[in-house]
Design a protein around this motif. Sequence first.
Motif, PDB file in Angstrom:
ATOM      1  N   TYR A   1       0.867  -1.175   0.000  1.00  0.00           N
ATOM      2  CA  TYR A   1       0.000   0.000   0.000  1.00  0.00           C
ATOM      3  C   TYR A   1       0.905   1.227   0.000  1.00  0.00           C
ATOM      4  O   TYR A   1       1.280   1.748   1.062  1.00  0.00           O
ATOM      5  CB  TYR A   1      -0.947   0.006   1.205  1.00  0.00           C
ATOM      6  N   PRO A   2       1.278   1.694  -1.179  1.00  0.00           N
ATOM      7  CA  PRO A   2       2.318   2.735  -1.290  1.00  0.00           C
ATOM      8  C   PRO A   2       1.795   4.159  -1.137  1.00  0.00           C
ATOM      9  O   PRO A   2       2.144   5.047  -1.925  1.00  0.00           O
ATOM     10  CB  PRO A   2       2.876   2.486  -2.694  1.00  0.00           C
ATOM     11  N   ALA A   3       0.985   4.411  -0.133  1.00  0.00           N
ATOM     12  CA  ALA A   3       0.495   5.774   0.087  1.00  0.00           C
ATOM     13  C   ALA A   3       1.634   6.671   0.556  1.00  0.00           C
ATOM     14  O   ALA A   3       2.526   6.219   1.283  1.00  0.00           O
ATOM     15  CB  ALA A   3      -0.625   5.769   1.118  1.00  0.00           C
ATOM     16  N   PRO A   4       1.613   7.935   0.202  1.00  0.00           N
ATOM     17  CA  PRO A   4       2.630   8.856   0.719  1.00  0.00           C
ATOM     18  C   PRO A   4       2.379   9.159   2.192  1.00  0.00           C
ATOM     19  O   PRO A   4       1.256   9.012   2.692  1.00  0.00           O
ATOM     20  CB  PRO A   4       2.434  10.111  -0.138  1.00  0.00           C
ATOM     21  N   GLY A   5       3.418   9.580   2.880  1.00  0.00           N
ATOM     22  CA  GLY A   5       3.261  10.089   4.232  1.00  0.00           C
ATOM     23  C   GLY A   5       3.022  11.589   4.200  1.00  0.00           C
ATOM     24  O   GLY A   5       2.913  12.208   3.133  1.00  0.00           O
ATOM     25  N   SER A   6       2.934  12.177   5.388  1.00  0.00           N
ATOM     26  CA  SER A   6       2.772  13.631   5.497  1.00  0.00           C
ATOM     27  C   SER A   6       3.568  14.115   6.703  1.00  0.00           C
ATOM     28  O   SER A   6       3.034  14.198   7.815  1.00  0.00           O
ATOM     29  CB  SER A   6       1.293  14.013   5.645  1.00  0.00           C
ATOM     30  N   PRO A   7       4.840  14.403   6.504  1.00  0.00           N
ATOM     31  CA  PRO A   7       5.634  14.927   7.623  1.00  0.00           C
ATOM     32  C   PRO A   7       5.017  16.161   8.258  1.00  0.00           C
ATOM     33  O   PRO A   7       5.109  16.355   9.477  1.00  0.00           O
ATOM     34  CB  PRO A   7       6.985  15.244   6.964  1.00  0.00           C
ATOM     35  N   ALA A   8       4.360  17.012   7.454  1.00  0.00           N
ATOM     36  CA  ALA A   8       3.752  18.227   7.991  1.00  0.00           C
ATOM     37  C   ALA A   8       2.629  17.893   8.969  1.00  0.00           C
ATOM     38  O   ALA A   8       2.509  18.507  10.041  1.00  0.00           O
ATOM     39  CB  ALA A   8       3.230  19.104   6.858  1.00  0.00           C
ATOM     40  N   LEU A   9       1.783  16.909   8.618  1.00  0.00           N
ATOM     41  CA  LEU A   9       0.709  16.506   9.528  1.00  0.00           C
ATOM     42  C   LEU A   9       1.284  15.862  10.782  1.00  0.00           C
ATOM     43  O   LEU A   9       0.795  16.111  11.892  1.00  0.00           O
ATOM     44  CB  LEU A   9      -0.250  15.543   8.827  1.00  0.00           C
ATOM     45  N   ALA A  10       2.315  15.046  10.623  1.00  0.00           N
ATOM     46  CA  ALA A  10       2.946  14.421  11.786  1.00  0.00           C
ATOM     47  C   ALA A  10       3.459  15.486  12.756  1.00  0.00           C
ATOM     48  O   ALA A  10       3.266  15.390  13.978  1.00  0.00           O
ATOM     49  CB  ALA A  10       4.087  13.507  11.343  1.00  0.00           C
ATOM     50  N   GLU A  11       4.081  16.522  12.222  1.00  0.00           N
ATOM     51  CA  GLU A  11       4.595  17.603  13.076  1.00  0.00           C
ATOM     52  C   GLU A  11       3.453  18.387  13.708  1.00  0.00           C
ATOM     53  O   GLU A  11       3.552  18.822  14.861  1.00  0.00           O
ATOM     54  CB  GLU A  11       5.490  18.519  12.253  1.00  0.00           C
ATOM     55  N   GLN A  12       2.355  18.552  12.980  1.00  0.00           N
ATOM     56  CA  GLN A  12       1.202  19.271  13.525  1.00  0.00           C
ATOM     57  C   GLN A  12       0.601  18.509  14.706  1.00  0.00           C
ATOM     58  O   GLN A  12       0.292  19.105  15.748  1.00  0.00           O
ATOM     59  CB  GLN A  12       0.148  19.470  12.436  1.00  0.00           C
ATOM     60  N   VAL A  13       0.435  17.194  14.556  1.00  0.00           N
ATOM     61  CA  VAL A  13      -0.124  16.395  15.646  1.00  0.00           C
ATOM     62  C   VAL A  13       0.846  16.350  16.822  1.00  0.00           C
ATOM     63  O   VAL A  13       0.440  16.425  17.989  1.00  0.00           O
ATOM     64  CB  VAL A  13      -0.472  14.975  15.149  1.00  0.00           C
ATOM     65  N   GLN A  14       2.130  16.228  16.530  1.00  0.00           N
ATOM     66  CA  GLN A  14       3.131  16.269  17.599  1.00  0.00           C
ATOM     67  C   GLN A  14       2.993  17.551  18.414  1.00  0.00           C
ATOM     68  O   GLN A  14       3.018  17.522  19.654  1.00  0.00           O
ATOM     69  CB  GLN A  14       4.537  16.174  17.003  1.00  0.00           C
ATOM     70  N   ALA A  15       2.825  18.679  17.742  1.00  0.00           N
ATOM     71  CA  ALA A  15       2.691  19.961  18.435  1.00  0.00           C
ATOM     72  C   ALA A  15       1.422  20.007  19.278  1.00  0.00           C
ATOM     73  O   ALA A  15       1.428  20.538  20.403  1.00  0.00           O
ATOM     74  CB  ALA A  15       2.706  21.106  17.427  1.00  0.00           C
ATOM     75  N   LEU A  16       0.317  19.456  18.754  1.00  0.00           N
ATOM     76  CA  LEU A  16      -0.930  19.423  19.513  1.00  0.00           C
ATOM     77  C   LEU A  16      -0.752  18.649  20.820  1.00  0.00           C
ATOM     78  O   LEU A  16      -1.245  19.075  21.876  1.00  0.00           O
ATOM     79  CB  LEU A  16      -2.034  18.768  18.681  1.00  0.00           C
TER      80      LEU A  16
END
Length: 275
Positions: free
Chosen positions: A78-93
């Motif tokens: 399942y070769p979906a792309p990741g989203s480093p920006a979303l990961a960083e956003q959730v980390q900040a939350l």
Amino acid sequence: MSRLPTLFISHGSPMLALEPGTTGPVLTRIGQQLPKPKAVLVISAHWLTQQPTLTSGTSPKTIHDFGGFPRALYALQYPAPGSPALAEQVQALLQKVGLDARLDAERGLDHGAWVPLRYLYPEANVPVVQLSLNPSVPPKLQFALGQLLRGLSEEGVLILASGSFTHNLGELHWDSPEELPQAGDPYVDQFRDWVIDKIETHDIDALNDYRRLAPHARRAHPTDEHLLPLFVALGAADNTEVRRLHKDVALGTLAMDIFAFGSGGDVLAENGNLS
């Protein structure tokens, strides 16, 4: 983009990826009916850590975290792309409330994530970030975690909680599932009916105490990591609206229920055979 609902999906056996049964078509329909999200945040029962962790790579690998299945299952990707920006956003939350979330650029997507996503978004063209689950955190705090994530649904992020409505692997009927009634073992429906009643009446206090109050709770969930994602999905919903999208039982004891919570679920067709 209008707000998306939060989803709780029972992902069943890894064989769902090869044998869609009744669940696969429901997931496909959900993916077709919902507005296409800008990303998916998955909380799966198959990535358990004490410290909150997020996949942050640009191309998360497909993890085949199971054994003893047909070779064809291990060939699926399942070769979906990741989203480093979303990961960083959730980390900040999470860090805002003192949760020391970390990023993992090497971690991929386990089968609790990629198996249902293969049906929801078969072209693997929606970025995916996975958030680990802490199995020692009780339901009340899993609900609170969901509340922290609530705003993401307004930004076009689909919150996908993946587990199982019942999950007693010691009682699976692998040999003759075709001889079982759709309802499965009686205790499955008794437990499920209790939980559904509390969801629909929004009795969160009773749900949080389900292991003491629900009939057959410890039989339905000898360990509760497969139900804990449900509480995240409930907490992330912006209101008490509930849509029951699917009801079935796999292998006699795996309840395959699927729910949408909160605003935005009005575009989803409810399963008409839930009695």
